[in-house]
Write an enzyme that holds these catalytic residues in place. Structure first.
Site, short mmCIF file in Angstrom:
data_model
loop_
_atom_site.label_atom_id
_atom_site.label_comp_id
_atom_site.label_asym_id
_atom_site.label_seq_id
_atom_site.Cartn_x
_atom_site.Cartn_y
_atom_site.Cartn_z
N CYS A 65 0.87 -1.18 0.00
CA CYS A 65 0.00 0.00 0.00
C CYS A 65 0.90 1.23 0.00
O CYS A 65 1.86 1.28 -0.76
CB CYS A 65 -0.97 -0.01 1.18
SG CYS A 65 -0.18 -0.04 2.79
N ARG A 100 -1.93 -0.78 5.81
CA ARG A 100 -3.24 -1.23 5.30
C ARG A 100 -3.10 -2.53 4.51
O ARG A 100 -4.01 -3.35 4.48
CB ARG A 100 -3.85 -0.17 4.39
CG ARG A 100 -4.69 0.84 5.10
CD ARG A 100 -5.17 1.88 4.11
NE ARG A 100 -4.08 2.51 3.39
CZ ARG A 100 -4.23 3.27 2.31
NH1 ARG A 100 -5.43 3.46 1.81
NH2 ARG A 100 -3.19 3.82 1.72
#
Lengths: 415, 308
Positions: free
Chosen positions: B258, B263
């Site tokens: 990411c 995330r």
């Protein structure tokens, strides 16, 4: 002072008094409806609580006239102890409340960690500069930012100008922030007293210092309290529905300083437990930052602000922030309280009041920005949290008041 | 051995057998439900850990018995930009009272983003943890109780192995796949606008990479694709279908990334733990790759960084 007491002890007119009470009730019902809407309307958590805390804070500030500058000025000029005892009571009860919360949140204060989002600032020279400016701003405009907010509810002729000036001051503060940060703040130490003394040692030391500061004030008789007692007696002797008399003691008579102080400390600790520490400048400063950025006065990047703890907000992209709701409900509750007590007395501002308001406001705003908070955030919530920065700001603020008043006296004598 | 001693020994064995029969009856999969957690709160073998993004979230109320782990100091070495080293992570795990018999459950705010990152870090040190499906969001939505009391847990004496680097992709691994030298699938879990190169960073974040776009050949599946309305992961069969339709079926070693590597742990968790694929998390992510001199990228928007 004596004029104010006279005004308050005038026999109240039944017509306007009833209208005032009805309006006050309407405002409080409006706040209740607003709180219910925020609690059940799918809004972000914390907004309804912020409204409840703002209402309680506004009510307590107005009922006990909790005002840092007035308390200090009355002590310096008249040796009137009521206000100053209120400030010290607020520091003491809040520190006890924070100690209870800290014990649960961070059982060991010596790990090098700080409790989350408490107002524990760096011990930087900006605290001194900001405190001096803030103190001078208080002396010029007649009170600090939180008191201007509750006085807005009393119809003060100076408060709107002071708050306008504060917006300009905040913008100037943001504009001067980056060089100040690099010169003073970035490497300044952060001193959190419980990390050094442990919770019991810190709390004991704080209470001992507060008791020592309170001692001279405790030895003084208070003409203010005597007048308030007379007013209470007059209210009690007044013909009227007996069941309503306790309500008058709460909503018409002035509260003793210490009572308001105890409530302020308790509200501070409860607000910290549930939403955020007490502070009145986050929303104001965020709006000022938006305006300043739009005007090209404030740089887009403000060094280190995101990482520093304080009540100066980083960004206000929401229509309703917790602090915005808190401040609006504070003003509304103060207005309701002033209306009920017959203390809502708006009048046309004189030119000198407007001028002192704006000028003092600019200094209040600039000082609160570079010190990352005002007398409520950095001083009150800071001392509650065991931050040395709170005491440092307080000392600088008092120095600012004393120095400015001495200068004004000199200039007057000279002219 | 005299008979009395023999009786003692068999009694002890029986006791041991009984107590292990009473050990926490945790579900076999990588997730636990709010129902299961509520039923098993207070179990001596349960170690519940909150990893939330916003400071003060844990302190203002957490699930009973939970202990707080701070992602930006406990799980990383902030000076090295690395996972916490073995020594400090071992000290943390001991302090949390985790031993070989513990069932460790992580949960957090923001759809378990950082709880999933925590799960990845724990896994690199050989501690298999479960996530509370739906995290804080679901627990709060169901009006289940929170507390501010501090959990008292006796520290353990567990010794941790060296970190298993196989769960982690480095820049060289990503480059090898991107340049076609190694077989693999790369998954970019950021928003479509970051992927295409329209924006350098999502709204509210400053750009941390001076190039926009994505790793050549990376497949864009935003992390939220895997999440149902209530914050839980979608059912495994559905997830399998969704990702297969995008070309991610576990047939090749997979790398997820990411912007800063946190995330992507959410997608790492579901692909490796729920679907059982061979997945590495690239924790350097776009802030390392996008800034690397000479690393090939695809930027269909042709945005150029101008320093503003």
């Amino acid at each position: 002072m004596s004029a104010a007491i006279e005004a308050r002890s005038r026999p109240s007119l039944p017509g306007p008094a009833r209208l005032g009470s009805a309006l006050a009730l309407a405002i409080l019902l409006g706040l209740l409806a607003g709180g219910l809407a925020l609690a059940h309307g799918g809004f972000e958590d914390g907004l309804a609580l912020a409204l409840a805390f703002g209402t309680a804070f506004g009510l307590v500030l107005q009922r006990s006239r909790f005002c840092f500058y007035c308390a200090l000025r009355e002590w310096l000029d008249e040796r009137e102890p009521d206000g100053i005892l209120g400030l010290l009571a607020a520091l003491a009860s809040g520190a006890v409340g924070y100690a209870l919360v800290f014990g649960a949140w961070l059982p060991d204060p010596a790990t090098g960690r700080l409790p989350p989002d408490a107002f524990i600032g760096s011990l930087a020279w900006t605290l001194g500069l900001g405190g001096l400016a803030f103190g001078a701003g208080m002396a010029i405009s007649g009170s600090c930012l939180s008191a201007h907010l509750y006085r807005l509810g009393e119809g003060s002729p100076t408060a709107p100008f002071a708050l306008f000036g504060a917006l300009i001051g905040f913008a100037l503060g943001f504009a001067s922030w980056n060089p100040l940060f690099l010169a003073f703040v970035s490497e300044a130490p952060t001193v959190w007293l419980p990390a050094w003394l442990g919770y019991p040692g810190w709390l004991a030391a704080t209470l001992i210092v507060i008791a020592a500061l309170a001692w001279p004030a405790l030895l003084r008789a208070s003409p203010r309290r005597a007048a308030a007692r007379d007013r209470l007696a007059a209210l009690a002797a007044d013909a009227g529905t007996p069941a309503l008399k306790p309500l008058r003691a709460v909503f018409a008579a002035r509260w003793p300083g210490w009572l308001g102080g105890l409530f302020v400390g308790a509200i501070g600790a409860f607000a910290y437990l549930r939403v955020a520490p007490l502070g009145v400048t986050a929303e104001l400063s965020a709006r000022a930052r938006d305006l300043g950025t739009a005007a090209g006065l404030v740089p887009a990047t403000l060094n280190g602000l995101d990482a520093l703890r304080g009540c100066v907000s980083i960004a206000a992209d929401m229509l309703l922030s917790n602090n915005g709701v808190f401040v609006l409900s504070l003003v509304a509750a103060s207005l309701a309280s002033a209306l009920a007590a017959g203390e809502f007395r708006p009048r046309t501002p004189r030119r000198s009041e407007a001028l002192r308001g704006v000028l003092g406001g600019v200094l209040l705003g600039w000082g609160a920005m570079v010190a990352l908070g005002c007398s409520v955030g950095t001083l009150l919530s800071g001392i509650h949290a065991g931050a040395l920065s709170g005491w440092a700001f307080g000392a600088a603020m008092i120095a600012g008041i004393v120095v400015w008043r001495a200068l004004e006296r000199l200039v007057r004598r000279g002219s | 051995m005299p008979p009395s001693a023999r009786i003692l020994v068999s009694a002890a064995a029986l006791l041991a057998a009984t107590s292990s029969a009473f050990a926490l009856d945790a579900p076999a999969g990588p997730l636990v439900t709010t129902d299961w957690l509520e039923t098993n709160l207070g179990d001596p073998d349960l170690r519940l850990i909150e990893v939330s993004v916003d400071p003060g979230t844990f302190e203002r109320g957490h699930i009973e018995g939970a202990q707080n782990v701070v992602w930006h100091t406990d799980l990383v070495d902030p000076v090295q930009r690395d996972i916490a080293d073995r020594e400090s992570f071992e000290a943390l795990v001991q302090k949390l009272g985790i031993d070989e018999d513990s069932t460790v459950v992580l949960y957090g705010d923001n759809n378990n983003w950082f709880a999933a990152w925590g799960a990845w870090v724990f896994d690199t040190y050989g501690i298999d943890v479960k996530l509370l499906d739906g995290g804080r969001k679901k627990w709060e939505a169901e009006n289940l109780p929170l507390t501010t009391r501090v959990a008292s847990v006796a520290p353990s004496e567990i010794a941790l192995p060296e970190r298993d680097e196989a769960l982690r992709a480095r820049l060289a691994d990503v480059l090898a796949v991107a340049k076609g030298g190694r077989e693999g699938t790369i998954v970019d879990i950021r928003s479509p606008d970051e992927y295409s190169g329209k924006v350098f960073a999502p709204e509210g974040s400053q750009e941390l990479s001076i190039r926009a776009g994505h790793v050549p050949g990376a497949i864009n599946v935003p992390w939220s694709t895997a999440v149902a309305e209530d914050g839980t992961f979608k059912p495994a069969e559905e997830l399998k279908r969704i990702y297969a339709e995008k070309g991610i079926d576990g047939s090749k070693p997979t790398i997820v990334y990411c912007r800063i590597g946190e995330r992507s742990s959410h997608t790492w968790f579901l692909l490796s733990k729920i679907l059982g694929y061979d997945v590495k998390n690239y924790d350097g992510s776009w802030t390392e790759y996008g800034n690397s001199v000479g690393a090939p990228i695809v930027n269909v928007s042709n945005t150029v960084w101008t320093g503003k």
